[in-house]
Write a protein that holds these residues in place. Sequence first.
Motif, PDB file in Angstrom:
ATOM      1  N   ILE A   6       0.843  -1.200   0.000  1.00 31.24           N
ATOM      2  CA  ILE A   6       0.000   0.000   0.000  1.00 31.24           C
ATOM      3  C   ILE A   6       0.877   1.250   0.000  1.00 31.24           C
ATOM      4  N   TYR A   7       0.555   2.171  -0.890  1.00 32.77           N
ATOM      5  CA  TYR A   7       1.267   3.447  -0.978  1.00 32.77           C
ATOM      6  C   TYR A   7       0.316   4.533  -0.501  1.00 32.77           C
ATOM      7  N   GLN A   8       0.534   5.043   0.701  1.00 37.06           N
ATOM      8  CA  GLN A   8      -0.319   6.121   1.207  1.00 37.06           C
ATOM      9  C   GLN A   8       0.120   7.450   0.623  1.00 37.06           C
ATOM     10  N   ILE A   9      -0.839   8.170   0.100  1.00 41.46           N
ATOM     11  CA  ILE A   9      -0.562   9.484  -0.487  1.00 41.46           C
ATOM     12  C   ILE A   9      -1.434  10.518   0.196  1.00 41.46           C
ATOM     13  N   PHE A  10      -0.820  11.544   0.754  1.00 42.27           N
ATOM     14  CA  PHE A  10      -1.626  12.667   1.236  1.00 42.27           C
ATOM     15  C   PHE A  10      -1.928  13.521   0.011  1.00 42.27           C
ATOM     16  N   THR A  11      -3.121  13.358  -0.535  1.00 40.14           N
ATOM     17  CA  THR A  11      -3.458  13.835  -1.870  1.00 40.14           C
ATOM     18  C   THR A  11      -3.220  15.333  -2.032  1.00 40.14           C
ATOM     19  N   ARG A  12      -3.483  16.084  -0.998  1.00 39.03           N
ATOM     20  CA  ARG A  12      -3.326  17.540  -1.047  1.00 39.03           C
ATOM     21  C   ARG A  12      -1.874  17.963  -1.321  1.00 39.03           C
ATOM     22  N   LEU A  13      -0.918  17.164  -0.873  1.00 43.54           N
ATOM     23  CA  LEU A  13       0.501  17.506  -1.023  1.00 43.54           C
ATOM     24  C   LEU A  13       1.094  16.991  -2.325  1.00 43.54           C
ATOM     25  N   CYS A  32      -1.888  23.681  -3.863  1.00 38.27           N
ATOM     26  CA  CYS A  32      -2.469  22.415  -3.427  1.00 38.27           C
ATOM     27  C   CYS A  32      -2.394  21.408  -4.569  1.00 38.27           C
ATOM     28  N   GLY A  33      -2.095  20.168  -4.240  1.00 45.67           N
ATOM     29  CA  GLY A  33      -2.114  19.106  -5.230  1.00 45.67           C
ATOM     30  C   GLY A  33      -3.537  18.803  -5.679  1.00 45.67           C
ATOM     31  N   LYS A  34      -3.662  18.256  -6.857  1.00 43.07           N
ATOM     32  CA  LYS A  34      -4.971  17.969  -7.451  1.00 43.07           C
ATOM     33  C   LYS A  34      -5.063  16.491  -7.844  1.00 43.07           C
ATOM     34  N   MET A  35      -6.285  16.005  -7.916  1.00 47.18           N
ATOM     35  CA  MET A  35      -6.503  14.635  -8.373  1.00 47.18           C
ATOM     36  C   MET A  35      -5.982  14.441  -9.793  1.00 47.18           C
ATOM     37  N   ASN A  36      -6.064  15.496 -10.608  1.00 45.41           N
ATOM     38  CA  ASN A  36      -5.606  15.398 -11.987  1.00 45.41           C
ATOM     39  C   ASN A  36      -4.093  15.278 -12.099  1.00 45.41           C
ATOM     40  N   ASN A  37      -3.366  15.522 -10.999  1.00 52.95           N
ATOM     41  CA  ASN A  37      -1.913  15.331 -11.021  1.00 52.95           C
ATOM     42  C   ASN A  37      -1.536  13.858 -11.167  1.00 52.95           C
ATOM     43  N   PHE A  38      -2.485  12.982 -10.865  1.00 48.47           N
ATOM     44  CA  PHE A  38      -2.217  11.547 -10.985  1.00 48.47           C
ATOM     45  C   PHE A  38      -2.477  11.111 -12.429  1.00 48.47           C
ATOM     46  N   THR A  39      -1.526  11.449 -13.265  1.00 50.02           N
ATOM     47  CA  THR A  39      -1.608  11.100 -14.680  1.00 50.02           C
ATOM     48  C   THR A  39      -1.288   9.612 -14.851  1.00 50.02           C
ATOM     49  N   PRO A  40      -1.597   9.042 -15.994  1.00 50.67           N
ATOM     50  CA  PRO A  40      -1.206   7.650 -16.235  1.00 50.67           C
ATOM     51  C   PRO A  40       0.288   7.415 -16.016  1.00 50.67           C
ATOM     52  N   ASP A  98     -13.413  16.617  -1.643  1.00 48.06           N
ATOM     53  CA  ASP A  98     -12.799  17.856  -1.167  1.00 48.06           C
ATOM     54  C   ASP A  98     -12.503  18.797  -2.339  1.00 48.06           C
ATOM     55  N   PRO A  99     -13.031  20.018  -2.309  1.00 49.85           N
ATOM     56  CA  PRO A  99     -12.863  20.920  -3.457  1.00 49.85           C
ATOM     57  C   PRO A  99     -11.421  21.351  -3.694  1.00 49.85           C
ATOM     58  N   ASP A 100     -10.590  21.338  -2.652  1.00 50.07           N
ATOM     59  CA  ASP A 100      -9.178  21.687  -2.836  1.00 50.07           C
ATOM     60  C   ASP A 100      -8.518  20.809  -3.892  1.00 50.07           C
ATOM     61  N   LEU A 101      -9.002  19.593  -4.051  1.00 45.53           N
ATOM     62  CA  LEU A 101      -8.341  18.605  -4.899  1.00 45.53           C
ATOM     63  C   LEU A 101      -8.795  18.658  -6.350  1.00 45.53           C
ATOM     64  N   ALA A 102      -9.738  19.545  -6.644  1.00 41.91           N
ATOM     65  CA  ALA A 102     -10.315  19.599  -7.992  1.00 41.91           C
ATOM     66  C   ALA A 102      -9.763  20.776  -8.785  1.00 41.91           C
ATOM     67  N   VAL A 103      -9.550  20.563 -10.072  1.00 38.36           N
ATOM     68  CA  VAL A 103      -9.199  21.661 -10.980  1.00 38.36           C
ATOM     69  C   VAL A 103     -10.438  22.499 -11.246  1.00 38.36           C
ATOM     70  N   ASP A 104     -11.560  21.834 -11.462  1.00 43.00           N
ATOM     71  CA  ASP A 104     -12.849  22.491 -11.645  1.00 43.00           C
ATOM     72  C   ASP A 104     -13.731  22.070 -10.465  1.00 43.00           C
ATOM     73  N   VAL A 105     -13.942  22.974  -9.526  1.00 40.13           N
ATOM     74  CA  VAL A 105     -14.650  22.638  -8.286  1.00 40.13           C
ATOM     75  C   VAL A 105     -16.031  22.065  -8.567  1.00 40.13           C
ATOM     76  N   GLU A 106     -16.717  22.609  -9.544  1.00 38.65           N
ATOM     77  CA  GLU A 106     -18.066  22.147  -9.839  1.00 38.65           C
ATOM     78  C   GLU A 106     -18.083  20.725 -10.406  1.00 38.65           C
TER      79      GLU A 106
END
Length: 558
Positions: A6-13, A32-40, A98-106
Amino acid sequence: MDKIIIYQIFTRLFGNTNTTRKHNGMLDENGCGKMNNFTPATLRRIKELGVTHVWYTGIIRHATTTDYSTYGIPKQHPAVVKGNAGSPYAITDYYDVDPDLAVDVEKRMKEFEALVKRTHKEGLKMIIDFVPNHVARQYKSVAKPEGVVDFGEDDDTGKQFSPMNNFYYCPGADFAPDIDLYHGCEEPYQEFPAKATGNDCFSNRPGRNDWYETVKLNYGVDYCDAGGISTHFYPTPDTWLKMRDVLLFWAAKGVDAFRCDMAEMVPSEFWTWATKEVRKKFRNVKFIGEVYNPARYREYITAGFDYLYDKVGMYDCIRDVVCGYRPASNITHQWQNTDDIADHMLYFLENHDEQRLASDFFAADGMRGVPALIVSTLMRKNPFMLYAGQEFGERGMDEEGFSGRDGRTTIFDYWSLDSLIHGYCSRRQLTAKEKALEGIYKKVLNIALTEKAISDGAFFDLMYVNPTSENFDANKQYAFIRKYKKETLIVVANFADNETLTKLNIPEHAFDFLHLPKGMMQAEDLMTGEKSTVCLSCESRLTMNMTPLSARILKIKE
């Protein structure tokens, strides 16, 4: 079975390349880091490290001082938020991202759903947090499905306890903790009647060291009964039903496993019921429990948990061995304590709650953790977890804001880490030491994944026949054998700073129990690739040179 890493990632960082790092900085200052930073490509690199599961920490919306009210998200009062970014364990909406993690909050939920698909496409399983014991003071769901009644919405606030309430109350009393309730605002935070606090503080006056920013959830346990603690589980408490539905919601999104925060603060009766309920629809979903009391390990495994933190046992022991406070031989005592449930124990050297291995409060250098890594990962079949940045020697020595310089990576502040920037965003900046440590982690974790002796093999502890002597130091060395069919791994870890010539006894019982071959055998050290001829015998000792802070992993094929 496959070995789980298991690789724990604090997504915000993760993925935050903003290096401003202003003390107590806001989102627009520190980034803040984003979910979209996790590219293939990023996910492939994580998998190549030897990872099977990614734990994205902090996905569900939690309390923060950042104002997202223009998106219909209720603003939180800063007096009941720890740090500007806020704790990911003070949930404000179980059905929201969490909206911090989104490029587009909506479109934050769509971005999460895309992350699930990318993670699965790269052959990785997804873990998120499930926080069952408490919520943020100002919990209010704006994303709940139609027909869902919010937590506390139908509570009888005139009762301290009711089995159908979601919270516990202090009737007639204002919330009056030992903190500044204004926190720079014109109006103070107000709560009437006061709700009980997450760490089982049932008074209206929690201290500043209590979890004052959270509210305890009521699972039908009356902690303030005149006769002591009483339970009220029939009919099924309302909180049980609501939490089951939360688990089913995220499982339907494709989540493969839940890391359950402070699971032992929630009655095991709930877990027995909830895990069965979830598995009726999603039979392969796994549950990982944060349980610190070893006396209750078996209770929670019986209740449906697949894996439990082995913190008080193995983690504390190996940390002390690394620091020189305990002999390496004490590792034997720790695995023996949980031998009957060994496959359920989750080993780790770091997570978001613990001090970084390379911090001044622990080992001061990531390389000093190499023998601990090898023992924790290769000793048994059970899962191993590492924390993002650990493989680069992240030191956790920043003073970020709410989180002081304590050897931990902040979970409360907007921040970024050079180790993660170097490792995943700008690899040209990797130092020689970071590269070397990453290489060791990659080698060890992939040994765990590819060697059947590790994932499926038998285990034999060699410490009882290797007490401290001129040629073996049981204070600083730990030795064991793993065996699968015609493949044998002999592992000797050296926690010492010095090079040593080690002579290892292998008893007759090991040959009988593991069906080991005897005589001259060809061996390969999986750490170095070095090939040699060794003599396996209970009458002569196996001799090997040990370099400082390292291990020998000799693979022998019949």
